[in-house]
Design an enzyme around this catalytic site. Structure first.
Site, short mmCIF file in Angstrom:
data_model
loop_
_atom_site.label_atom_id
_atom_site.label_comp_id
_atom_site.label_asym_id
_atom_site.label_seq_id
_atom_site.Cartn_x
_atom_site.Cartn_y
_atom_site.Cartn_z
CE LYS A 58 44.63 46.85 38.66
NZ LYS A 58 44.34 45.92 39.76
C1 E4P Z 1 41.25 46.61 41.17
O1 E4P Z 1 41.78 46.51 40.09
C2 E4P Z 1 41.75 45.97 42.39
O2 E4P Z 1 42.36 44.76 42.07
C3 E4P Z 1 40.65 45.63 43.36
O3 E4P Z 1 39.40 46.08 42.94
C4 E4P Z 1 40.99 45.86 44.79
O4 E4P Z 1 39.89 45.45 45.56
P1 E4P Z 1 39.98 45.21 47.14
O5 E4P Z 1 39.94 46.54 47.82
O6 E4P Z 1 38.79 44.38 47.46
O7 E4P Z 1 41.28 44.49 47.39
#
Ligand code: E4P
Length: 216
Positions: free
Chosen positions: A84
């Site tokens: 990522k």
């Molecule tokens: C995606 O890969 C992220 O880890 C995640 O969806 C972030 O979500 P949040 O805004 O609830 O922290």
């Protein structure tokens, strides 16, 4: 639409896998931090043992060179690890290079269509628009998701659209209606998808009637 679990908690991942709906997992530094002092690489390896599909491991630096170093290292943990990278200039530089090396990249922290176009051009395997965080500031995350899907349909890009930062069942249902390739969600949201009071009431009634009829 594939279901990814947005957590680094092994019990939640095992539970979703047992339900048969864990097609993949997304983690981020905040989710890893919630698990305490775990060894990052060992923890990602443990997740990859439970789930066969893509497991996102996020880089933790602003510099492309260091993202490349981390990405190459994490990609060796298991064949299903996806790196990522953030949607920054440096993040997209690293995305291009990692993709050219055959390492899949999930470009994260996407908040605009322009950014989603750039990620596809950089060779991302996944683009993660954050719906909930846009909703949090009074914008509409689903409109962004719809715009990205519409734009991507015009081209043969290999980038899959991964609806992220989902906070409740309506996000999931609407992501499916729009045709998102993947939805990643916390275990709590998966759990909420199951719930309906009429199912609980109906099942209780069926069991009670069966018992009353004297059958075993
Ligand atoms: C995606 O890969 C992220 O880890 C995640 O969806 C972030 O979500 P949040 O805004 O609830 O922290």
């Amino acid at each position: 639409m594939q279901f990814f679990l947005d957590t680094a908690n092994l019990n939640e991942i095992r539970e979703a896998a047992a339900l048969g709906i864990a097609d993949g997992v997304t983690t981020n530094p905040t989710l890893i931090a919630k698990e305490g002092g775990v060894d990052f690489k060992k923890h990602i390896a443990a997740i990859c043992e439970i789930v066969q599909g893509p497991v996102s491991a996020e880089v933790t630096t602003d510099q492309a060179d260091e993202m490349l170093r981390q990405g190459r290292e994490y990609a060796k943990i298991a064949p299903n690890v996806v790196i990522k990278c953030p949607l920054t200039r440096e993040g997209l530089k690293a995305t291009r290079q990692l993709s050219d090396e055959g390492i899949r990249v999930n470009v994260t922290l996407c908040f605009s269509s322009a950014q989603a176009i750039l990620a596809a051009k950089a060779g991302a395997s996944f683009i993660s628009p954050f719906l909930g965080r846009l909703d949090d500031i009074g914008e509409n995350g689903l409109v962004l998701l719809s715009d990205i899907l519409e734009i991507y349909r015009n081209y043969d890009w290999d980038t899959e659209v991964l609806a992220a930062s989902l906070r409740h069942p309506v996000h999931v249902i609407e992501a499916a209606r729009l045709g998102a390739d993947i939805a990643t969600m916390p275990f709590k949201v998966i759990d909420q998808l199951f719930n309906h009071p009429l199912t609980d009431k109906g099942q209780a009634q069926f069991l009670a009637d069966w018992q009353k009829s004297g059958r075993k």
